[in-house]
Design an enzyme around this catalytic site. Sequence first.
Site, PDB file in Angstrom:
ATOM      1  N   LYS A  45       0.827  -1.216   0.000  1.00  0.00           N
ATOM      2  CA  LYS A  45       0.000   0.000   0.000  1.00  0.00           C
ATOM      3  C   LYS A  45       0.859   1.263   0.000  1.00  0.00           C
ATOM      4  CE  LYS A  45      -3.876  -0.008   2.447  1.00  0.00           C
ATOM      5  NZ  LYS A  45      -4.787  -0.170   3.618  1.00  0.00           N
ATOM      6  N   LYS A  47       2.105   2.836   2.369  1.00  0.00           N
ATOM      7  CA  LYS A  47       1.641   3.754   3.423  1.00  0.00           C
ATOM      8  C   LYS A  47       2.602   3.616   4.597  1.00  0.00           C
ATOM      9  CE  LYS A  47      -3.280   4.651   3.367  1.00  0.00           C
ATOM     10  NZ  LYS A  47      -4.514   4.575   4.152  1.00  0.00           N
TER      11      LYS A  47
HETATM   12  N1  C2G Z   1     -12.725   6.773   5.977  1.00  0.00           N
HETATM   13  C1  C2G Z   1     -13.875   7.556   6.029  1.00  0.00           C
HETATM   14  N2  C2G Z   1     -13.770   8.894   6.219  1.00  0.00           N
HETATM   15  C2  C2G Z   1     -12.548   9.473   6.365  1.00  0.00           C
HETATM   16  C3  C2G Z   1     -11.373   8.679   6.329  1.00  0.00           C
HETATM   17  C4  C2G Z   1     -11.492   7.318   6.135  1.00  0.00           C
HETATM   18  O1  C2G Z   1     -15.002   7.038   5.899  1.00  0.00           O
HETATM   19  N3  C2G Z   1     -12.493  10.823   6.553  1.00  0.00           N
HETATM   20  C5  C2G Z   1     -12.876   5.336   5.754  1.00  0.00           C
HETATM   21  C6  C2G Z   1     -12.198   4.871   4.472  1.00  0.00           C
HETATM   22  O2  C2G Z   1     -13.038   5.100   3.347  1.00  0.00           O
HETATM   23  C7  C2G Z   1     -12.015   3.373   4.760  1.00  0.00           C
HETATM   24  C8  C2G Z   1     -11.790   3.334   6.282  1.00  0.00           C
HETATM   25  O3  C2G Z   1     -12.251   4.607   6.796  1.00  0.00           O
HETATM   26  O4  C2G Z   1     -13.217   2.658   4.439  1.00  0.00           O
HETATM   27  C9  C2G Z   1     -10.339   3.138   6.656  1.00  0.00           C
HETATM   28  O5  C2G Z   1      -9.580   4.174   6.046  1.00  0.00           O
HETATM   29  P1  C2G Z   1      -8.026   3.879   5.702  1.00  0.00           P
HETATM   30  O6  C2G Z   1      -7.338   3.399   6.914  1.00  0.00           O
HETATM   31  O7  C2G Z   1      -7.500   5.052   4.946  1.00  0.00           O
HETATM   32  O8  C2G Z   1      -8.204   2.639   4.719  1.00  0.00           O
HETATM   33  P2  C2G Z   1      -7.488   2.409   3.297  1.00  0.00           P
HETATM   34  O9  C2G Z   1      -6.064   2.764   3.376  1.00  0.00           O
HETATM   35  O10 C2G Z   1      -8.351   3.040   2.293  1.00  0.00           O
HETATM   36  O11 C2G Z   1      -7.503   0.795   3.207  1.00  0.00           O
HETATM   37  O12 C2G Z   1      -8.266  -3.378   1.156  1.00  0.00           O
HETATM   38  C10 C2G Z   1      -8.810  -2.121   1.478  1.00  0.00           C
HETATM   39  C11 C2G Z   1      -7.775  -1.204   2.071  1.00  0.00           C
HETATM   40  O13 C2G Z   1      -7.094  -1.848   3.145  1.00  0.00           O
HETATM   41  C12 C2G Z   1      -8.451   0.074   2.540  1.00  0.00           C
END
Ligand code: C2G
Length: 131
Positions: A45, A47
């Site tokens: 990812k 990240k």
């Molecule tokens: N999220 C949200 N609102 C935000 C930030 C995040 O609704 N302001 C949601 C994202 O859409 C996601 C969840 O919180 O559904 C987790 O966010 P992240 O940790 O950024 O997840 P991500 O890196 O997108 O990983 O296989 C799927 C991936 O692992 C998703």
Amino acid sequence: MKRVITYGTFDLLHYGHINLLRRAKALGDYLIVALSTDDFNNLQKHKKCYFSYEERRLLLESIRYVDLVIPEENWEQKRDDMHLYRVDTFVMGDDWTGKFDFLKEEGVEVVYLPRTPEISTTQIKRDLNGK
Ligand code: C2G
């Protein structure tokens, strides 16, 4: 017992994550969170997390909406997870809209929920760095 699952990194846990988890839980009775491992974040990812997997897992497990935390180790595990964990509903924020529709083939409902505006882990880091 309706079983819901969602996936993510959940670094620097914030109210946008909580809003997602609360609404995901409201879609069923049991919420599983597949939490991106450190290797998955770093190698696939791209990240860089502030908190380690164990620290992020501790935080998630303390949230009232979360019933089980499992590791998310790769992009390919979702299909198997739907059967392994007897999932009824798969939920993600709408920044992922359409990306996981293929999971309908595994017999699960796929739901994309509106993201919470203005907050993100990236934004938090940017604000703290005064940028
Ligand atoms: N999220 C949200 N609102 C935000 C930030 C995040 O609704 N302001 C949601 C994202 O859409 C996601 C969840 O919180 O559904 C987790 O966010 P992240 O940790 O950024 O997840 P991500 O890196 O997108 O990983 O296989 C799927 C991936 O692992 C998703």
